[in-house]
Design a protein around this motif. Structure first.
Motif, PDB file in Angstrom:
ATOM      1  N   HIS A  90       0.853  -1.195   0.000  1.00  0.00           N
ATOM      2  CA  HIS A  90       0.000   0.000   0.000  1.00  0.00           C
ATOM      3  C   HIS A  90       0.888   1.243   0.000  1.00  0.00           C
ATOM      4  N   SER A 134       0.507   5.905  -0.074  1.00  0.00           N
ATOM      5  CA  SER A 134      -0.371   7.066   0.024  1.00  0.00           C
ATOM      6  C   SER A 134       0.395   8.315  -0.382  1.00  0.00           C
ATOM      7  N   THR A 171      -5.045   6.740  -0.946  1.00  0.00           N
ATOM      8  CA  THR A 171      -4.454   5.423  -0.713  1.00  0.00           C
ATOM      9  C   THR A 171      -4.486   4.637  -2.019  1.00  0.00           C
TER      10      THR A 171
END
Lengths: 110, 110
Positions: A47, A49, A55
Motif C-alpha cells: 500500500h 499514500s 491510498t
C-alpha cells in the motif's frame, strides 16, 4: 524527535481476529508506504499514500486495507487474520528513494 | 518491468579485505538506484543513492548503464560493516515506487 513509529513490534493472534498495525510519523512527509517482507525475501510494496485521503494498492496483492485521515497516521488493518498473513510489515515515509523506515511489526497468525 | 537482482544471499570476507556486493537491474528507462542497509536489531536505512555520487562509511557505488549494474564496493571491510544490504530501484520522475532486491548478508570476520 522527528521519526516514524510502528506498534506493536510483535503480535501473535488467532485466526479470524481483526487487527490494526499502527504507523505514525512526525516528519511531515506526504508520502507513506507499507511493505511486506517474508524471511529471506525481498520487500514487497502492498500500500502507499500520496497524502491525506489518498491510498493506493501496491504491487503485491494484499487482503489488508489502509487509511490516511491525518498526514502523520497510516494504519493497516486486517479484518480477519489468517495464517497466510504471517509476515513482517514495514512502514516507511519520505520522498522518492529516501525513505525512513519504522522498526516493523512481526505478525504471527496461529 | 522493474526488477532488482542481488545474486548473492551471503558474502563472507575477512576484515581488511575488499568487498563488492552485486546488484543488477532491469528497467526500460533511466532509473534511480539506491543501497539500503540493515544492521543487527536496527531498522532498514538508506546508505547511499547513485545521484549523490557520495561515499558513505567508505562505501561507493557506480551506476553502469551498459551492464545495468549498481555494485556496492568498499576497499577494506570492517567488522561493523556486517549487515544486510538491499539494492533498490525507482523511476526517475513522478511518483515511482521503490523496488527492492532480495538482499545480501555481508559477514566480516576478524
Amino acid at each position: 524527535e522527528a521519526d516514524i513509529y510502528q506498534t506493536p513490534r510483535y503480535l501473535v493472534i488467532g485466526t479470524g481476529k481483526k487487527i490494526t498495525l499502527e504507523c505514525s510519523q512526525t516528519m511531515g512527509h506526504d508520502k507513506m508506504y507499507w511493505y511486506q517482507q517474508d524471511p529471506g525475501m525481498e520487500l514487497h510494496l502492498i500500500h502507499y499514500s500520496y497524502g491525506v485521503n489518498s491510498t493506493e494498492k501496491g504491487d503485491l496483492s494484499s487482503e489488508s486495507t489502509v487509511s490516511r485521515i491525518r498526514t502523520e497516521h497510516f494504519p493497516l488493518t486486517l479484518e480477519s487474520a489468517r495464517p497466510s498473513h504471517t509476515s513482517q510489515y514495514l512502514c516507511a515515509s519520505g520522498p522518492r528513494g529516501g525513505y525512513t523506515f519504522g522498526s516493523g511489526t512481526r505478525l504471527t497468525v496461529v | 518491468a522493474q526488477r532488482v537482482t542481488q545474486p548473492e544471499k551471503l558474502l563472507s570476507v575477512f576484515k581488511g579485505a575488499p568487498v563488492e556486493l552485486k546488484c543488477n537491474y532491469s528497467y526500460s528507462g533511466s532509473p534511480e538506484l539506491f543501497w539500503y542497509v540493515q544492521y543487527s536489531r536496527q531498522r532498514l536505512q538508506l546508505l547511499l543513492r547513485h545521484i549523490s555520487r557520495e561515499s558513505i562509511k567508505g562505501f561507493t557505488a557506480d551506476l553502469n548503464k551498459g551492464e545495468t549494474s549498481f555494485h556496492l564496493k568498499k576497499p577494506f571491510a570492517q567488522e561493523e560493516d556486517s549487515a544486510m544490504y538491499y539494492c533498490a530501484l525507482s523511476g526517475p520522475t513522478g511518483f515511482q515506487k521503490l523496488v527492492f532486491g532480495t538482499g545480501t548478508r555481508l559477514l566480516v570476520s576478524p
